[in-house]
Design a protein around this motif. Structure first.
Motif, PDB file in Angstrom:
ATOM      1  N   ARG A  45      -2.356  -0.938 -13.663  1.00 54.83           N
ATOM      2  CA  ARG A  45      -1.098  -1.911 -13.384  1.00 54.83           C
ATOM      3  C   ARG A  45       0.065  -1.307 -12.419  1.00 54.83           C
ATOM      4  O   ARG A  45       0.387  -1.811 -11.368  1.00 54.83           O
ATOM      5  CB  ARG A  45      -0.518  -2.507 -14.276  1.00 54.83           C
ATOM      6  CG  ARG A  45       0.708  -3.672 -14.156  1.00 54.83           C
ATOM      7  CD  ARG A  45       0.050  -5.149 -13.863  1.00 54.83           C
ATOM      8  NE  ARG A  45       0.037  -5.166 -12.441  1.00 54.83           N
ATOM      9  CZ  ARG A  45      -0.470  -6.473 -11.973  1.00 54.83           C
ATOM     10  NH1 ARG A  45      -1.125  -7.214 -12.630  1.00 54.83           N
ATOM     11  NH2 ARG A  45      -0.406  -6.751 -10.851  1.00 54.83           N
ATOM     12  N   TRP A  46       0.598  -0.076 -12.968  1.00 52.86           N
ATOM     13  CA  TRP A  46       1.601   0.672 -12.338  1.00 52.86           C
ATOM     14  C   TRP A  46       1.193   1.016 -10.627  1.00 52.86           C
ATOM     15  O   TRP A  46       1.848   0.946  -9.949  1.00 52.86           O
ATOM     16  CB  TRP A  46       2.286   1.522 -13.051  1.00 52.86           C
ATOM     17  CG  TRP A  46       3.530   2.403 -12.383  1.00 52.86           C
ATOM     18  CD1 TRP A  46       4.835   2.013 -12.698  1.00 52.86           C
ATOM     19  CD2 TRP A  46       3.594   3.424 -11.296  1.00 52.86           C
ATOM     20  NE1 TRP A  46       5.510   2.892 -11.971  1.00 52.86           N
ATOM     21  CE2 TRP A  46       4.897   3.577 -11.204  1.00 52.86           C
ATOM     22  CE3 TRP A  46       2.420   3.892 -10.632  1.00 52.86           C
ATOM     23  CZ2 TRP A  46       5.380   4.594 -10.062  1.00 52.86           C
ATOM     24  CZ3 TRP A  46       2.984   5.028  -9.951  1.00 52.86           C
ATOM     25  CH2 TRP A  46       4.229   5.244  -9.439  1.00 52.86           C
ATOM     26  N   LEU A  47      -0.038   1.633 -10.866  1.00 54.79           N
ATOM     27  CA  LEU A  47      -0.411   2.171  -9.728  1.00 54.79           C
ATOM     28  C   LEU A  47      -0.713   1.000  -8.554  1.00 54.79           C
ATOM     29  O   LEU A  47      -0.441   1.323  -7.433  1.00 54.79           O
ATOM     30  CB  LEU A  47      -1.728   2.998  -9.918  1.00 54.79           C
ATOM     31  CG  LEU A  47      -2.518   3.854  -8.696  1.00 54.79           C
ATOM     32  CD1 LEU A  47      -1.338   4.759  -8.296  1.00 54.79           C
ATOM     33  CD2 LEU A  47      -3.626   4.181  -9.044  1.00 54.79           C
ATOM     34  N   ASP A  49       0.959  -2.055  -8.598  1.00 53.77           N
ATOM     35  CA  ASP A  49       2.172  -2.470  -8.135  1.00 53.77           C
ATOM     36  C   ASP A  49       2.849  -1.584  -7.195  1.00 53.77           C
ATOM     37  O   ASP A  49       3.749  -2.019  -6.220  1.00 53.77           O
ATOM     38  CB  ASP A  49       2.920  -2.904  -9.233  1.00 53.77           C
ATOM     39  CG  ASP A  49       2.478  -4.093 -10.076  1.00 53.77           C
ATOM     40  OD1 ASP A  49       1.561  -4.779  -9.365  1.00 53.77           O
ATOM     41  OD2 ASP A  49       2.689  -4.390 -10.921  1.00 53.77           O
ATOM     42  N   HIS A  50       2.912  -0.188  -7.512  1.00 52.16           N
ATOM     43  CA  HIS A  50       3.935   0.658  -6.743  1.00 52.16           C
ATOM     44  C   HIS A  50       3.234   1.458  -5.638  1.00 52.16           C
ATOM     45  O   HIS A  50       4.135   2.128  -4.980  1.00 52.16           O
ATOM     46  CB  HIS A  50       4.323   1.631  -7.806  1.00 52.16           C
ATOM     47  CG  HIS A  50       5.475   0.626  -8.566  1.00 52.16           C
ATOM     48  ND1 HIS A  50       4.997   0.357  -9.903  1.00 52.16           N
ATOM     49  CD2 HIS A  50       6.722   0.977  -8.684  1.00 52.16           C
ATOM     50  CE1 HIS A  50       5.896  -0.218 -10.580  1.00 52.16           C
ATOM     51  NE2 HIS A  50       7.049   0.064  -9.908  1.00 52.16           N
ATOM     52  N   VAL A  51       2.040   1.605  -5.608  1.00 51.42           N
ATOM     53  CA  VAL A  51       1.117   2.334  -4.449  1.00 51.42           C
ATOM     54  C   VAL A  51       0.215   1.525  -3.553  1.00 51.42           C
ATOM     55  O   VAL A  51       0.364   1.411  -2.487  1.00 51.42           O
ATOM     56  CB  VAL A  51       0.395   3.433  -5.230  1.00 51.42           C
ATOM     57  CG1 VAL A  51      -0.317   4.235  -3.925  1.00 51.42           C
ATOM     58  CG2 VAL A  51       1.282   4.395  -5.924  1.00 51.42           C
ATOM     59  N   GLU A  52      -0.632   0.838  -4.263  1.00 50.75           N
ATOM     60  CA  GLU A  52      -1.950   0.134  -3.704  1.00 50.75           C
ATOM     61  C   GLU A  52      -1.374  -1.021  -2.736  1.00 50.75           C
ATOM     62  O   GLU A  52      -1.611  -1.396  -1.655  1.00 50.75           O
ATOM     63  CB  GLU A  52      -2.810  -0.328  -4.538  1.00 50.75           C
ATOM     64  CG  GLU A  52      -3.556   0.876  -5.377  1.00 50.75           C
ATOM     65  CD  GLU A  52      -4.622   0.487  -6.238  1.00 50.75           C
ATOM     66  OE1 GLU A  52      -5.483  -0.627  -6.227  1.00 50.75           O
ATOM     67  OE2 GLU A  52      -4.559   0.980  -7.485  1.00 50.75           O
ATOM     68  N   ARG A  53      -0.805  -2.089  -3.567  1.00 45.40           N
ATOM     69  CA  ARG A  53      -0.105  -3.155  -2.777  1.00 45.40           C
ATOM     70  C   ARG A  53       0.687  -2.878  -1.722  1.00 45.40           C
ATOM     71  O   ARG A  53       0.974  -3.379  -0.626  1.00 45.40           O
ATOM     72  CB  ARG A  53       0.283  -4.397  -3.578  1.00 45.40           C
ATOM     73  CG  ARG A  53       0.740  -5.548  -3.287  1.00 45.40           C
ATOM     74  CD  ARG A  53       0.965  -6.716  -4.184  1.00 45.40           C
ATOM     75  NE  ARG A  53       1.933  -6.149  -5.211  1.00 45.40           N
ATOM     76  CZ  ARG A  53       1.881  -6.526  -6.491  1.00 45.40           C
ATOM     77  NH1 ARG A  53       1.024  -7.883  -6.572  1.00 45.40           N
ATOM     78  NH2 ARG A  53       2.657  -6.277  -7.206  1.00 45.40           N
ATOM     79  N   PRO A  54       1.933  -1.838  -2.065  1.00 47.89           N
ATOM     80  CA  PRO A  54       2.802  -1.460  -1.042  1.00 47.89           C
ATOM     81  C   PRO A  54       2.041  -0.977   0.304  1.00 47.89           C
ATOM     82  O   PRO A  54       2.483  -1.052   1.339  1.00 47.89           O
ATOM     83  CB  PRO A  54       3.831  -0.680  -1.602  1.00 47.89           C
ATOM     84  CG  PRO A  54       3.773  -1.202  -3.150  1.00 47.89           C
ATOM     85  CD  PRO A  54       2.332  -1.557  -3.482  1.00 47.89           C
TER      86      PRO A  54
END
Length: 260
Positions: A45-47, A49-54
């Motif tokens: 989840r964190w990865l 939201d904060h890396v892949e989608r951005p």
């Protein structure tokens, strides 16, 4: 053509046929593919939201990078993988044998996963807010809505075979092989190619980070098996660093009966 070469060619043809058949047949269970994709997102989840989608949202705004990324995804693994295999064959020996059987086994492992565990890529999961970069820039290439597949045959490809990412798995295999080539330029390429592939497959929303991990796992497991078989095959001939047992067998004496 030598029998060994015919065998290796036959294995590759059979693998290629199985790859296309399995990928085509396993693209109908959309509900399962979406469920599995949500499970993957939950695990990272964190990865996501904060890396892949951005990264995905940023890439689509930079046309000068997005278009080459689309071509890289669509073309490069079909060019680089055979080229590195051919280069390995030219070198021969353990470099080639390790490379050949590693990519065969890694691809076979991936096919089993595709058949048993369909996964939708981020771009096809409606509630993830991922952007299909290749679809957005389809006017720049031959592809349509089905990732890198040509517009006319998009329905013939399975878009729900995201786990594992063989785009990355094959690039990692290329990196391992190129590192063995020895020259500095090959070792630079061995690092750069898989790194770019990670950027591309995640940035275009064709794979989750865990798909990349899955592709790496296929290759690492395969190379471990290949190394293990080699070690087991050599072990009977080892005797405190000398080849006494092998020489004994060659002269008709049972292994282990030579005084050391």
């Amino acid at each position: 053509m030598p029998a060994t070469a015919l065998l290796e060619l036959g294995v590759l043809v059979a693998l290629f046929t199985a790859y296309n058949v399995i990928r085509a047949m396993q693209g109908t269970d959309v509900d399962a593919a979406l469920d599995h994709a949500h499970s993957i997102v939950g695990a990272e989840r964190w990865l996501f939201d904060h890396v892949e989608r951005p990264l995905n949202h940023w890439l689509v705004t930079v046309t000068v990078l997005a278009v080459p990324a689309c071509y890289f995804y669509a073309v490069f693994h079909y060019v680089a993988t055979p080229f590195v295999l051919f280069r390995s064959w030219r070198i021969g020996g353990w470099v080639y044998r390790r490379g050949y059987w590693t990519i065969v086994l890694a691809s076979a492992i991936a096919l089993v996963v595709y058949a048993r565990y369909p996964v939708a890529p981020p771009r096809l999961v409606p509630d993830l807010d991922s952007i299909d970069v290749m679809r957005r820039f389809a006017d720049y290439g031959w592809w349509g809505e089905a990732a890198s597949a040509p517009r006319a045959i998009g329905d013939a490809t399975n878009q729900y075979a995201a786990m594992p990412s063989l785009h990355f798995g094959w690039s990692l295999w290329c990196g391992i092989q190129m590192w063995s080539f020895g020259a500095r330029r090959w070792r630079i390429a061995a690092v750069v190619y898989p790194t770019l592939q990670v950027f591309v497959v995640i940035g275009t929303a064709n794979h989750f980070a865990l798909d990349v991990v899955g592709g790496a796992a296929c290759v690492l497991v395969a190379i471990g098996v290949v190394w293990g078989v080699r070690v087991l095959g050599e072990r009977p001939w080892r005797s405190d660093g000398r080849d006494l047992d092998r020489k004994a067998v060659q002269h008709g004496i049972p292994a282990g009966c030579v005084e050391q």
